[in-house]
Design an enzyme around this catalytic site. Structure first.
Site, PDB file in Angstrom:
ATOM      1  N   GLY A 128      24.746  58.083  12.374  1.00 32.73           N
ATOM      2  CA  GLY A 128      25.200  56.784  12.851  1.00 32.73           C
ATOM      3  C   GLY A 128      24.246  55.998  13.716  1.00 32.73           C
ATOM      4  N   GLY A 182      21.021  59.660   8.828  1.00 29.71           N
ATOM      5  CA  GLY A 182      20.538  59.197   7.530  1.00 29.71           C
ATOM      6  C   GLY A 182      19.635  57.997   7.730  1.00 29.71           C
ATOM      7  N   ARG A 183      20.259  56.889   8.076  1.00 29.92           N
ATOM      8  CA  ARG A 183      19.534  55.623   8.237  1.00 29.92           C
ATOM      9  C   ARG A 183      18.372  55.736   9.235  1.00 29.92           C
ATOM     10  NH1 ARG A 183      22.218  50.813   7.332  1.00 29.92           N
ATOM     11  NH2 ARG A 183      24.168  51.949   7.558  1.00 29.92           N
ATOM     12  N   ARG A 196      22.773  45.772   0.063  1.00 33.42           N
ATOM     13  CA  ARG A 196      23.210  45.661   1.458  1.00 33.42           C
ATOM     14  C   ARG A 196      23.479  44.224   1.916  1.00 33.42           C
ATOM     15  NH1 ARG A 196      20.687  46.855   5.342  1.00 33.42           N
ATOM     16  NH2 ARG A 196      22.404  47.701   6.545  1.00 33.42           N
ATOM     17  N   TYR A 217      27.262  44.113   2.939  1.00 31.41           N
ATOM     18  CA  TYR A 217      27.471  44.223   4.398  1.00 31.41           C
ATOM     19  C   TYR A 217      26.972  43.009   5.174  1.00 31.41           C
ATOM     20  CZ  TYR A 217      27.329  49.273   3.144  1.00 31.41           C
ATOM     21  OH  TYR A 217      27.512  50.511   2.589  1.00 31.41           O
ATOM     22  N   CYS A 261      23.638  36.896 -12.120  1.00 27.49           N
ATOM     23  CA  CYS A 261      24.582  35.787 -12.208  1.00 27.49           C
ATOM     24  C   CYS A 261      25.780  35.988 -11.300  1.00 27.49           C
ATOM     25  CB  CYS A 261      25.002  35.589 -13.662  1.00 27.49           C
ATOM     26  SG  CYS A 261      23.575  35.149 -14.644  1.00 27.49           S
TER      27      CYS A 261
END
Ligand SMILES: *Cc1c(COP(=O)(O)O)cnc(C)c1O
Length: 425
Positions: free
Chosen positions: A243, A279-280, A316, A320, A348
């Protein structure tokens, strides 16, 4: 801190000019930096060295952020474990040579087949998210004559103060066991023959830019650990999830050192082995997406740079409302003039918009641009919408680079489909 910088007037990944990769593999493509991946892993894992109250933590890279085999292998060689959320990711971790004792299995919907595969691999623990899952796991482990090591993921009902689609620690989210039920569920788990309780797990969300929500959640978890121990359970491990955010724009997330300091203060005296699932924080800034400008199109009141990358390659921004820095591959200089662009893809959908009103040096058809911080939740979330084959991934290591996922041919994509007999003549 990352290794994508301008040298001799153009953007490099470590020592490799991105234009060179573009010429060889074509655009668009993802490019990852080994030095950045390794550095981030070691900065995170090393942050706990000064808080030696407990054993070295187990840092399990969250494979869902970037599951490429070469990325997993790079991190596994540094000693990383892997946090998996599916049987597919479990297979990836094992294929990357990660031993079972460094794999943890999270996720709300583990199937019996996935449980069996994980038990066969001898994984370190299951982070269980519901009572039906607990029963299924007890059952599967029983049929194999083994005990499944588990933590229960508790939902501490704190606001992670992040985008609503990546907040997981509020009571209304689907994740974890409700706070008020945790004790009961532990009691039930404790009475199951093929379940072995080893700890507590919590993960409140992603891209957190403040320590406060973490600290609030971990304080609650620390109290719970005491209660559960008083109830007679053995709680030796604390999995504190992932996180930690990264700087996509002006927000500066906490440094891992400050995070580690807070963790030590809040849970350091519990004598638990700590497990983390970043992770990030490991992969985000270790990757970029390089794209080519197809056209510059003048609208009535806006100027569009139409890129060859699209929302199917990097979702993303549309999923988000995420911000990515977008910079030219050719370094701007004092003679550069700037214009304002909306950067869009060819798909499109109006949602296929990466950024609006970005100031960039004047762009022309054929120019290369790079999306920064695209190493996490980039390639893994891509699709083939609009019959666009998945784009290549490239890993740089010093002055070397290798294609770690080639671009499929359109025939490969078409060849995945089957024509039923009644349509064959
Ligand atoms: C997504 C996820 C992570 C990783 O989150 P990051 O924000 O990328 O660090 C860790 N644990 C669980 C259970 C997750 O679902």
């Amino acid at each position: 801190m990352h290794h994508f910088e301008y040298h001799n007037g153009e953007l490099h990944a470590e020592d490799v000019p991105l234009s060179k990769i573009a010429a060889e593999v074509g655009t668009p493509f993802y490019c990852y930096s080994t030095a950045t991946l390794v550095r981030h892993y070691n900065v995170f894992a090393g942050a706990f060295d000064n808080h030696a109250a407990q054993d070295k933590p187990l840092v399990c890279f969250s494979a869902k952020a970037n599951g490429n085999q070469a990325v997993l292998t790079t991190l596994a060689r540094e000693g990383a474990g892997i946090d998996v959320v599916s049987g597919g990711e479990l297979a990836r971790a094992l294929a990357a040579g990660v031993p079972g004792e460094r794999i943890v299995f999270s996720g709300v919907g583990k199937t019996r087949e996935e449980m069996r595969a994980a038990l066969e691999a001898g994984i370190y623990q299951f982070n269980v998210e519901s009572e039906p899952e607990l029963e299924a796991l007890n059952d599967v482990a029983g049929s194999m004559n083994v005990k499944a090591p588990i933590t229960i993921r508790v939902n501490p009902d704190v606001d992670a103060q992040t985008h609503e689609k990546i907040a997981t620690g509020k009571a209304e989210n689907k994740f974890g066991i409700s706070w008020g039920w945790a004790r009961d569920v532990y009691a039930r788990a404790g009475a199951m023959d093929n379940i072995q309780i080893v700890g507590v797990d919590v993960h409140i969300g992603s891209q957190l830019t403040s320590l406060d929500p973490f600290a609030a959640a971990f304080r609650r978890v620390a109290e719970l650990v005491q209660t559960l121990r008083d109830d007679g359970h053995t709680i030796d491990r604390l999995d504190l999830g992932g996180g930690l955010g990264i700087p996509y724009d002006e927000l500066t997330p906490p440094h891992p050192d400050d995070y580690a300091h807070m963790v030590a203060q809040v849970v350091g005296n519990l004598g638990c082995q700590l497990i983390f699932e970043p992770g990030r924080m490991i992969a985000g800034n270790a990757g970029i997406l390089v794209s080519d400008v197809i056209y510059v199109k003048q609208g009535e009141n806006r100027r569009f740079a139409i890129l060859d990358a699209a929302m199917n390659d990097l979702i993303r921004p549309s999923l988000y409302d995420a911000h990515h820095g977008i910079i030219p591959v050719k370094a701007p200089d004092s003679s550069s003039t700037y214009e304002t662009y909306d950067l869009v893809g060819p798909v499109c959908e109006t949602g296929d918009t990466f950024a609006k009103n970005r100031e960039l040096p004047v762009l022309q058809s054929g120019d290369l641009v790079a999306f920064l911080s695209a190493g996490a939740y980039g390639a893994v979330m891509s699709s083939t919408y609009n019959a666009r084959p998945l784009i290549p991934e490239v890993l740089v290591n010093g002055d070397q680079y290798a294609v770690i996922r080639p671009r499929p041919r359109i025939e490969d994509l078409i060849g995945l489909d089957r024509i039923p007999d009644w349509l064959k003549d």
